[in-house]
Design a protein around this motif. Structure first.
Motif, short mmCIF file in Angstrom:
data_model
loop_
_atom_site.label_atom_id
_atom_site.label_comp_id
_atom_site.label_asym_id
_atom_site.label_seq_id
_atom_site.Cartn_x
_atom_site.Cartn_y
_atom_site.Cartn_z
N GLU A 198 -40.79 -16.82 147.77
CA GLU A 198 -39.81 -16.93 146.69
C GLU A 198 -40.41 -17.58 145.45
O GLU A 198 -40.10 -17.19 144.33
CB GLU A 198 -38.60 -17.75 147.17
CG GLU A 198 -37.75 -17.06 148.23
CD GLU A 198 -36.94 -15.90 147.67
OE1 GLU A 198 -36.82 -15.82 146.42
OE2 GLU A 198 -36.46 -15.08 148.47
N LYS A 199 -41.26 -18.57 145.65
CA LYS A 199 -41.84 -19.31 144.54
C LYS A 199 -42.95 -18.54 143.82
O LYS A 199 -43.44 -19.00 142.79
CB LYS A 199 -42.41 -20.63 145.06
CG LYS A 199 -41.40 -21.59 145.67
CD LYS A 199 -40.53 -22.24 144.61
CE LYS A 199 -39.64 -23.32 145.22
NZ LYS A 199 -38.78 -23.97 144.19
N LYS A 200 -43.32 -17.39 144.37
CA LYS A 200 -44.45 -16.68 143.79
C LYS A 200 -44.12 -15.26 143.36
O LYS A 200 -45.00 -14.46 143.08
CB LYS A 200 -45.64 -16.68 144.78
CG LYS A 200 -46.15 -18.11 145.03
CD LYS A 200 -47.22 -18.15 146.10
CE LYS A 200 -47.69 -19.60 146.31
NZ LYS A 200 -48.65 -19.72 147.41
N GLU A 231 -40.14 -29.34 146.06
CA GLU A 231 -39.92 -29.35 144.62
C GLU A 231 -40.80 -30.42 143.98
O GLU A 231 -41.57 -31.11 144.67
CB GLU A 231 -38.44 -29.61 144.31
CG GLU A 231 -37.49 -28.61 144.95
CD GLU A 231 -37.71 -27.19 144.44
OE1 GLU A 231 -38.25 -27.04 143.33
OE2 GLU A 231 -37.35 -26.23 145.15
N SER A 247 -36.87 -26.54 149.61
CA SER A 247 -36.14 -25.30 149.83
C SER A 247 -36.82 -24.57 150.97
O SER A 247 -38.00 -24.80 151.27
CB SER A 247 -36.14 -24.43 148.56
OG SER A 247 -37.46 -24.14 148.15
N GLN A 268 -37.39 -20.73 153.19
CA GLN A 268 -37.33 -19.27 153.18
C GLN A 268 -37.56 -18.78 154.60
O GLN A 268 -38.56 -19.13 155.24
CB GLN A 268 -38.40 -18.69 152.25
CG GLN A 268 -38.42 -17.16 152.19
CD GLN A 268 -39.48 -16.62 151.25
OE1 GLN A 268 -40.13 -17.37 150.52
NE2 GLN A 268 -39.65 -15.32 151.25
N CYS A 304 -49.40 -14.26 147.09
CA CYS A 304 -47.95 -14.05 146.99
C CYS A 304 -47.31 -13.57 148.29
O CYS A 304 -46.13 -13.84 148.53
CB CYS A 304 -47.65 -13.00 145.92
SG CYS A 304 -48.16 -13.47 144.27
N SER A 359 -40.76 -25.20 151.01
CA SER A 359 -41.37 -25.40 149.70
C SER A 359 -40.83 -26.69 149.11
O SER A 359 -39.62 -26.88 149.05
CB SER A 359 -41.05 -24.23 148.76
OG SER A 359 -41.58 -23.03 149.24
#
Length: 273
Positions: free
Chosen positions: A264-266, A45, A70, A72, A228, A43
């Motif tokens: 993670e971002k969602k 930034e 980042s 995951q 998600c 992901s």
């Protein structure tokens, strides 16, 4: 030699599973797990917004910064299997069709496999929800609790379109009593009834009825968006062996390799009551 009879209707088996799952509208297939047990998702930034300086000699847009990322890690863990036999002598002594191997396999899929996948998926969605509320739901606060959870997702700027809510039947019963805010499926245009188990609409979110035993203990509803959570089903094999060595009759075997992950971002696009 064992004879695999299921190849004659393997496509039908896949169709049964796909149609029987209630959790499908809340998941996606955006992550490719082919040839790997673990996948790493990156992901990126974003950069800060600066004031433009028209009179600057350099860096009029601000000081450049290297975009960070980042990762995951998603590792598949759910390898489930079953096996049973239908002895030829027992089949001969039973009414015709009672001990039919194909029907027995179908029953296993509908009553064991499909509920298991749903239970696991709903548990993971609930566990990773960005918004969690533990208030006791009553007829007086059911709609308010739903709207509050949905608003929390909207405030995080996630799309409203395609959101779904997996609700217990007891919670839906409370919503149905609110004739002002709850729209029954019979009152919704038929082209919008696209999900298995959809019973209505609340605050613009499709309401899908889920048996209590498939939801996490104590959960009234889970609101989410399919973007998600990737839910790969990497392998599913169902076999009927006729008269394999050592068995007079049918040996039935099944293997399911699946999982679900939440980006993670969602996480903040998921709310659970």
């Amino acid at each position: 030699m064992a004879v695999n009879l299921v190849t004659k209707y393997s496509s039908q088996v896949d169709e049964v599973i796909r149609k029987g799952l209630l959790s499908t509208p809340g998941t996606n297939n955006d992550v490719e797990f082919g040839g790997a047990q673990t996948v790493t998702v990156y992901s990126m930034e974003t950069a800060p917004l600066n004031d433009y300086n028209a009179n600057g000699s350099t860096n009029r847009y601000g000081v450049p910064v290297e975009l960070e990322d980042s990762t995951q890690e998603m590792k598949m863990t759910q390898q489930k299997a079953f096996t049973f036999t239908i002895d030829k002598t027992f089949e001969a002594d039973s009414p015709e069709g009672v001990r039919n191997a194909g029907k027995a396999l179908q029953r296993q899929i509908e009553q064991v496999i499909i509920p298991e996948i749903d239970r696991y998926r709903f548990a993971k969605l609930s566990e990773n929800a960005g918004t969690k509320n533990y208030d006791v739901i009553t007829a007086e606060n059911a709609y308010e609790a739903f709207v509050s959870a949905n608003t929390a997702i909207t405030d995080e700027e996630f799309p409203i379109e395609n959101r779904v809510a997996f609700c217990s039947n007891s919670f839906i019963e409370l919503l149905k009593n609110d004739t002002v805010h709850f729209t029954k499926a019979t009152e919704i245009a038929q082209d919008r009834i696209v999900f298995k188990g959809m019973v209505g609409d609340c605050d613009g979110v499709a309401i899908i009825a889920v048996p209590k035993r498939r939801l996490p203990a104590g959960a009234s509803f889970i609101i989410t968006h399919p973007m998600c959570a990737p839910a790969p089903v990497k392998l599913q094999e169902y076999k009927i062996h006729k008269d394999p060595p050592g068995i007079a009759g049918n040996l039935v075997e099944g293997l399911l390799y699946h999982d679900i992950f939440v980006f993670e971002k969602k996480k903040k696009a998921i709310a659970v009551q």
